[in-house]
Design an enzyme around this catalytic site. Structure first.
Site, PDB file in Angstrom:
ATOM      1  N   HIS A  17      -4.012   6.171   0.962  1.00 52.61           N
ATOM      2  CA  HIS A  17      -4.290   4.818   0.471  1.00 52.61           C
ATOM      3  C   HIS A  17      -5.743   4.481   0.780  1.00 52.61           C
ATOM      4  O   HIS A  17      -6.189   4.600   1.934  1.00 52.61           O
ATOM      5  CB  HIS A  17      -3.344   3.828   1.149  1.00 52.61           C
ATOM      6  CG  HIS A  17      -3.794   2.411   1.047  1.00 52.61           C
ATOM      7  ND1 HIS A  17      -4.072   1.801  -0.162  1.00 52.61           N
ATOM      8  CD2 HIS A  17      -4.034   1.475   2.004  1.00 52.61           C
ATOM      9  CE1 HIS A  17      -4.458   0.560   0.061  1.00 52.61           C
ATOM     10  NE2 HIS A  17      -4.450   0.337   1.349  1.00 52.61           N
ATOM     11  N   ASN A  67      -9.985  -1.995  -2.528  1.00 53.13           N
ATOM     12  CA  ASN A  67      -8.594  -1.827  -2.103  1.00 53.13           C
ATOM     13  C   ASN A  67      -7.672  -2.549  -3.092  1.00 53.13           C
ATOM     14  O   ASN A  67      -7.473  -3.756  -3.001  1.00 53.13           O
ATOM     15  CB  ASN A  67      -8.422  -2.371  -0.684  1.00 53.13           C
ATOM     16  CG  ASN A  67      -7.018  -2.156  -0.149  1.00 53.13           C
ATOM     17  OD1 ASN A  67      -6.074  -1.932  -0.909  1.00 53.13           O
ATOM     18  ND2 ASN A  67      -6.864  -2.249   1.159  1.00 53.13           N
ATOM     19  N   CYS A  85       0.807  -1.216   0.000  1.00 49.29           N
ATOM     20  CA  CYS A  85       0.000   0.000   0.000  1.00 49.29           C
ATOM     21  C   CYS A  85       0.844   1.271   0.000  1.00 49.29           C
ATOM     22  O   CYS A  85       0.348   2.342  -0.340  1.00 49.29           O
ATOM     23  CB  CYS A  85      -0.941  -0.031   1.190  1.00 49.29           C
ATOM     24  SG  CYS A  85      -1.869  -1.589   1.256  1.00 49.29           S
TER      25      CYS A  85
END
Lengths: 346, 77
Positions: free
Chosen positions: A265, A295, A115
């Site tokens: 993120h 995600n 991430c």
């Protein structure tokens, strides 16, 4: 002075879609609204069995070339960020060089970051350009985490999604930094909290590692699957992200008010809203754009940027703070001026 | 923030009746919570008291009193 800029971004999502309604059908004690309320994600994308990170990254890069931002032969450095490479070796960037038709005089390497990977990649691209090592850096983020997730691990399946982005980072002449400064952080004590335990050289896969077990929440997985301790990761984020934001503001000699847009993120809505309130970022300056892609690990920041631009939330000249955090634990934050004009989502 | 207001938020987040948290010995069972529920409690504690409690310690709390003790201990440290 020679400076690096983000010139353009393109993205590509994996072929299959997974909606909240589909998840609710599979897990009868959940409903679609609850999944939406908690995650802020309506749909996520899943790579087909024959679709790898390089395939997704290649299409994103081809979209960049087709947009006219640059041609394949303009690229003199490729940075490929993934944690789901095609092979142990060679590095996927070498495979991408051939598949994309990049020059044999092009430098290329992979970075294994999750991430935080996009912010890391931008800092590396800036370094290559501003030291005169490269003119046009192609930064690709691509991930297929869903290949590691057990079908009965609902906590991971509701969040993760497969996709890729391609960013052109170019040399330009400017008086001030258009990318950077950056701050970084690492805490390997958290490595065990987001991990695929087997498959590397430390622990090879065998019949024993494939034995499935259920956790206290009813999620099923084996050691061959991705394991995520969401609560511990949440704790880590609450502690490290506000500190990183403050460190970056000090390093940049900026106040919070001087930042036009914050792109974190896009982990999940609950985590982002908690961080936003804790750091006291106004809602209108805060990017929440994971609704239609989930995600996608290192790709969430550039995907969110694309959509924010398309929605008119960021304008040329805006000063943005980009913050990536997660697996490792690893985190990175950097400033970037919004100068690119060529972005599209798809 | 007073403890009553904290418990109000807790009951709302966990979707349980506020009266169930009325007694110090009210039973918790964090072991049965999903990770989102644990994150919500961590967030409420952070929001109300400005401290971050480790999830592993939170999971050991089995009464309202033990949860409040955990918060007090971390506030002092």
């Amino acid at each position: 002075m020679r400076k690096a800029i983000i010139h353009s971004i393109k993205s590509h999502l994996a072929d299959a879609q997974l909606t909240n309604e589909q998840l609710a059908q599979e897990f009868s004690d959940w409903d679609a609204k609850k999944i939406w309320d908690k995650t802020g994600i309506a749909t996520r994308f899943v790579a087909t069995p024959d679709q790898c990170a390089s395939d997704l990254g290649m299409i994103a890069a081809q979209k960049l070339f087709l947009s006219g931002a640059c041609s394949a032969t303009d690229i003199d450095f490729l940075i490929f960020c993934t944690q789901s490479p095609d092979y142990f070796l060679p590095t996927t960037a070498c495979i991408m060089q051939e598949r994309l038709g990049l020059s044999v005089n092009c430098g290329s390497f992979d970075i294994n970051q999750g991430c935080s990977g996009y912010v890391y990649g931008l800092s590396l691209a800036k370094g290559l350009i501003e030291t005169g090592s490269a003119e046009n850096v192609l930064l690709i983020t691509a991930e297929t985490y869903t290949k590691f997730i057990h079908p009965m691990d609902r906590s991971a399946r509701t969040l993760f999604s497969d996709g890729a982005t391609a960013t052109l980072v170019k040399a330009t002449d400017a008086e001030q930094d258009l990318i950077g400064p950056f701050v970084f952080g690492t805490d390997g004590r958290g490595a065990k909290n987001l991990i695929v335990p087997t498959g590397g050289a430390r622990k090879r896969r065998d019949s024993m590692t494939a034995i499935e077990y259920s956790d206290q929440s009813g999620n099923v997985r084996s050691e061959d699957n991705l394991y995520m301790n969401g609560a511990e990761i949440f704790n880590f984020c609450l502690q490290s992200v506000p500190e990183a934001v403050n460190r970056l503001l000090v390093k940049s000699a900026l106040s919070m008010d001087a930042v036009d847009f914050f792109v974190f993120h896009q982990a999940n809505k609950f985590m982002l809203e908690t961080l936003r309130r804790k750091i006291k970022i106004p809602a209108e300056k805060f990017c929440l754009k994971m609704e239609n892609f989930g995600n996608t690990v290192s790709s969430t920041i550039p995907m969110a940027l694309e959509i924010a631009h398309a929605d008119g939330q960021v304008k040329p000249g805006d000063r943005m703070m980009l913050v990536g955090f997660g697996v490792g634990y690893s985190w990175a934050a950097g400033m970037a001026q919004f100068v690119f004009s060529e972005v599209s989502h798809g | 923030m007073d403890e009553s207001a904290f418990l109000d938020k807790l009951a709302t987040a966990l979707e349980i009746d506020r009266s169930a948290l009325g007694q110090p010995e009210s039973l918790f069972n964090p072991g049965s919570w999903d990770s989102l529920a644990i994150m919500e409690v961590i967030a409420i504690i952070d929001d109300c008291y400005g401290i971050t409690v480790p999830a592993v310690e939170l999971a050991k709390c089995n009464t309202v009193e033990s949860l409040l003790s955990l918060v007090r201990r971390h506030k002092l440290s």
